[in-house]
Design a protein around this motif. Structure first.
Motif, PDB file in Angstrom:
ATOM      1  N   THR A 184     -23.215  27.056 -11.145  1.00  0.00           N
ATOM      2  CA  THR A 184     -22.680  26.993 -12.398  1.00  0.00           C
ATOM      3  C   THR A 184     -21.352  26.157 -12.469  1.00  0.00           C
ATOM      4  OG1 THR A 184     -21.228  29.188 -12.513  1.00  0.00           O
ATOM      5  CG2 THR A 184     -23.558  29.125 -13.080  1.00  0.00           C
ATOM      6  N   HIS A 185     -20.649  26.019 -13.257  1.00  0.00           N
ATOM      7  CA  HIS A 185     -19.226  25.150 -13.446  1.00  0.00           C
ATOM      8  C   HIS A 185     -18.380  26.157 -13.958  1.00  0.00           C
ATOM      9  CE1 HIS A 185     -22.410  22.125 -13.441  1.00  0.00           C
ATOM     10  NE2 HIS A 185     -21.730  21.332 -12.951  1.00  0.00           N
ATOM     11  N   VAL A 186     -16.934  26.093 -13.894  1.00  0.00           N
ATOM     12  CA  VAL A 186     -16.062  26.500 -14.632  1.00  0.00           C
ATOM     13  C   VAL A 186     -16.327  26.536 -16.049  1.00  0.00           C
ATOM     14  CG1 VAL A 186     -13.377  26.656 -14.977  1.00  0.00           C
ATOM     15  CG2 VAL A 186     -14.213  26.007 -12.829  1.00  0.00           C
ATOM     16  N   MET A 187     -16.153  27.513 -16.768  1.00  0.00           N
ATOM     17  CA  MET A 187     -16.619  27.755 -18.013  1.00  0.00           C
ATOM     18  C   MET A 187     -15.870  28.907 -18.932  1.00  0.00           C
ATOM     19  SD  MET A 187     -19.937  30.566 -17.518  1.00  0.00           S
ATOM     20  CE  MET A 187     -20.680  29.498 -16.031  1.00  0.00           C
ATOM     21  N   VAL A 188     -16.142  28.630 -20.032  1.00  0.00           N
ATOM     22  CA  VAL A 188     -15.508  29.616 -21.071  1.00  0.00           C
ATOM     23  C   VAL A 188     -16.684  30.698 -21.382  1.00  0.00           C
ATOM     24  CG1 VAL A 188     -14.777  30.152 -23.423  1.00  0.00           C
ATOM     25  CG2 VAL A 188     -13.901  28.005 -22.096  1.00  0.00           C
ATOM     26  N   SER A 189     -16.403  31.913 -21.375  1.00  0.00           N
ATOM     27  CA  SER A 189     -17.296  32.946 -21.647  1.00  0.00           C
ATOM     28  C   SER A 189     -16.720  33.912 -22.566  1.00  0.00           C
ATOM     29  CB  SER A 189     -17.572  33.822 -19.963  1.00  0.00           C
ATOM     30  OG  SER A 189     -17.992  32.918 -19.202  1.00  0.00           O
ATOM     31  N   ASP A 190     -17.725  34.713 -23.021  1.00  0.00           N
ATOM     32  CA  ASP A 190     -17.069  36.104 -24.025  1.00  0.00           C
ATOM     33  C   ASP A 190     -16.706  37.113 -22.671  1.00  0.00           C
ATOM     34  OD1 ASP A 190     -17.781  34.774 -26.389  1.00  0.00           O
ATOM     35  OD2 ASP A 190     -19.928  35.587 -26.003  1.00  0.00           O
ATOM     36  N   VAL A 191     -15.910  37.930 -23.098  1.00  0.00           N
ATOM     37  CA  VAL A 191     -15.356  38.910 -22.213  1.00  0.00           C
ATOM     38  C   VAL A 191     -16.349  39.785 -21.969  1.00  0.00           C
ATOM     39  CG1 VAL A 191     -12.831  38.601 -22.835  1.00  0.00           C
ATOM     40  CG2 VAL A 191     -14.284  40.194 -23.804  1.00  0.00           C
ATOM     41  N   ARG A 192     -16.749  40.453 -20.888  1.00  0.00           N
ATOM     42  CA  ARG A 192     -17.564  41.456 -20.357  1.00  0.00           C
ATOM     43  C   ARG A 192     -16.905  42.726 -20.045  1.00  0.00           C
ATOM     44  NH1 ARG A 192     -18.850  36.577 -17.696  1.00  0.00           N
ATOM     45  NH2 ARG A 192     -18.150  37.373 -15.605  1.00  0.00           N
ATOM     46  N   LEU A 193     -17.025  43.692 -20.940  1.00  0.00           N
ATOM     47  CA  LEU A 193     -16.233  44.865 -20.759  1.00  0.00           C
ATOM     48  C   LEU A 193     -17.202  46.081 -20.214  1.00  0.00           C
ATOM     49  CD1 LEU A 193     -14.064  45.109 -24.039  1.00  0.00           C
ATOM     50  CD2 LEU A 193     -13.333  44.156 -21.790  1.00  0.00           C
ATOM     51  N   GLY A 194     -18.256  45.690 -20.096  1.00  0.00           N
ATOM     52  CA  GLY A 194     -19.307  46.649 -19.422  1.00  0.00           C
ATOM     53  C   GLY A 194     -19.436  46.742 -18.000  1.00  0.00           C
ATOM     54  N   GLY A 195     -20.355  47.305 -17.348  1.00  0.00           N
ATOM     55  CA  GLY A 195     -20.479  47.133 -16.143  1.00  0.00           C
ATOM     56  C   GLY A 195     -19.369  47.801 -15.303  1.00  0.00           C
ATOM     57  N   ASP A 196     -19.032  47.094 -14.354  1.00  0.00           N
ATOM     58  CA  ASP A 196     -17.723  47.486 -13.391  1.00  0.00           C
ATOM     59  C   ASP A 196     -16.735  47.022 -13.827  1.00  0.00           C
ATOM     60  OD1 ASP A 196     -18.479  45.120 -12.537  1.00  0.00           O
ATOM     61  OD2 ASP A 196     -18.694  45.575 -10.330  1.00  0.00           O
ATOM     62  N   TYR A 197     -16.437  46.666 -15.164  1.00  0.00           N
ATOM     63  CA  TYR A 197     -15.071  46.108 -15.733  1.00  0.00           C
ATOM     64  C   TYR A 197     -13.925  47.038 -15.132  1.00  0.00           C
ATOM     65  CZ  TYR A 197     -11.364  44.462 -18.293  1.00  0.00           C
ATOM     66  OH  TYR A 197      -9.960  44.146 -18.833  1.00  0.00           O
ATOM     67  N   ASN A 198     -13.190  46.738 -14.565  1.00  0.00           N
ATOM     68  CA  ASN A 198     -12.041  47.662 -14.051  1.00  0.00           C
ATOM     69  C   ASN A 198     -10.708  47.685 -14.736  1.00  0.00           C
ATOM     70  OD1 ASN A 198      -9.486  48.562 -12.078  1.00  0.00           O
ATOM     71  ND2 ASN A 198     -11.532  49.158 -11.028  1.00  0.00           N
ATOM     72  N   GLY A 199     -10.459  46.435 -15.248  1.00  0.00           N
ATOM     73  CA  GLY A 199      -9.267  46.550 -16.237  1.00  0.00           C
ATOM     74  C   GLY A 199      -8.527  45.096 -15.965  1.00  0.00           C
TER      75      GLY A 199
END
Length: 291
Positions: A184-199
């Motif tokens: 992939t390439h450097v991209m804009v994404s929606d934040v992902r707060l699930g899974g192992d999101y630490n802070g």
């Protein structure tokens, strides 16, 4: 002498210090990922999307956004100077087989570049875990806090407390810019707060609190007096967190392409170190002059 004197070294051959960014199924990724860097970051929705951030943080966002469309490449961005580099093959990810042919960034390489451009100092020259625990962190936000307290330029992180494996730059409005994974390439994404999101953490240009800084470089010696001709006391084999008691002008030192006559006293080691090898400005902010 108020020069910017920070630079850190990275060795790409040591795979253990290369950040392994978050891997997600390819089906979850946009098929419209750009093949070339976009002409305008703003045109790709990459910009400061909320008020309240510091000028440094806003500059870091725009620096990261300037790389929109550049390849993700495993180990990319960890050369002697911040900036895109050719990557390596990640033995755990078949999609990385072409990374040695791709000029780009991994997740922490992009963050390193963004804050180096924003501050003029190579303050985050490490993998994602070391960036999350940097002495330049001025605030921390737990996963349960979501994006509510976050400002553009904050660094969002995934993994365990001492095993962060992915990091991204928050833009505001629930968006982030990231170097996500091979292919992939450097991209804009929606934040992902699930899974192992630490802070998330907030980064300041000046290091630490309570006189705590980080050294950089390898095999750096401290001395009994603020002079390279005095007795050696101990050697820092790599970047090390240290407490600086005070600083003074003494012997002028030339090293790593820099010149500086400022030396810092390390009370825990009862030794002196040239400020060239301490991350920060030439004369460390907030550190008193030795009596």
């Amino acid at each position: 002498m108020h020069h910017t004197l920070v630079r850190a070294r990275r060795t790409l051959a040591a795979a253990g210090i290369v950040a392994a960014c978050a891997i997600v199924p390819a089906a979850q990724l946009s098929s419209a990922a750009p093949q070339l860097r976009v002409a305008s970051a703003a045109a790709g929705g990459c910009d400061v999307l909320a008020p309240g951030a510091s000028a440094t943080a806003e500059a870091a966002v725009r620096a990261a956004c300037s790389q929109l469309g550049i390849w993700y490449t495993w180990g990319g961005g960890h050369g002697p100077q911040p900036g895109a580099t050719y990557g390596q093959i990640d033995p755990t990810d078949p999609a990385s087989n072409h990374d040695p042919e791709r000029l780009g960034f991994d997740c922490s390489g992009l963050v390193r570049y963004a804050y180096a451009r924003a501050t003029g100092q190579d303050i985050l020259a490490g993998n994602s875990n070391s960036q999350y625990h940097s002495s330049h962190v001025t605030a921390r936000f737990g996963a349960a806090q979501g994006t509510g307290p976050l400002l553009p330029g904050d660094l969002m992180a995934w993994g365990g407390d001492n095993s962060i494996h992915h990091i991204a730059v928050y833009l505001g409005a629930g968006k982030m810019v990231e170097a996500r994974q091979s292919g992939t390439h450097v991209m804009v994404s929606d934040v992902r707060l699930g899974g192992d999101y630490n802070g998330a953490v907030r980064i300041g240009a000046d290091p630490g609190q309570n006189g705590t800084f980080s050294t950089w470089g390898t095999d750096v010696w401290t001395h009994a007096e603020p002079s390279t001709t005095s007795a050696r006391v101990n050697k820092f084999t790599g970047p090390t967190r240290v407490k600086v008691g005070c600083q003074k002008h003494a012997q002028l030192v030339e090293a790593e392409g820099y010149r500086n006559d400022a030396w810092s006293y390390l009370p825990d080691y009862k030794a002196w170190i040239t400020n060239i090898y301490i991350q920060g400005s030439a004369w460390l902010d907030g550190v008193p002059t030795c009596a």
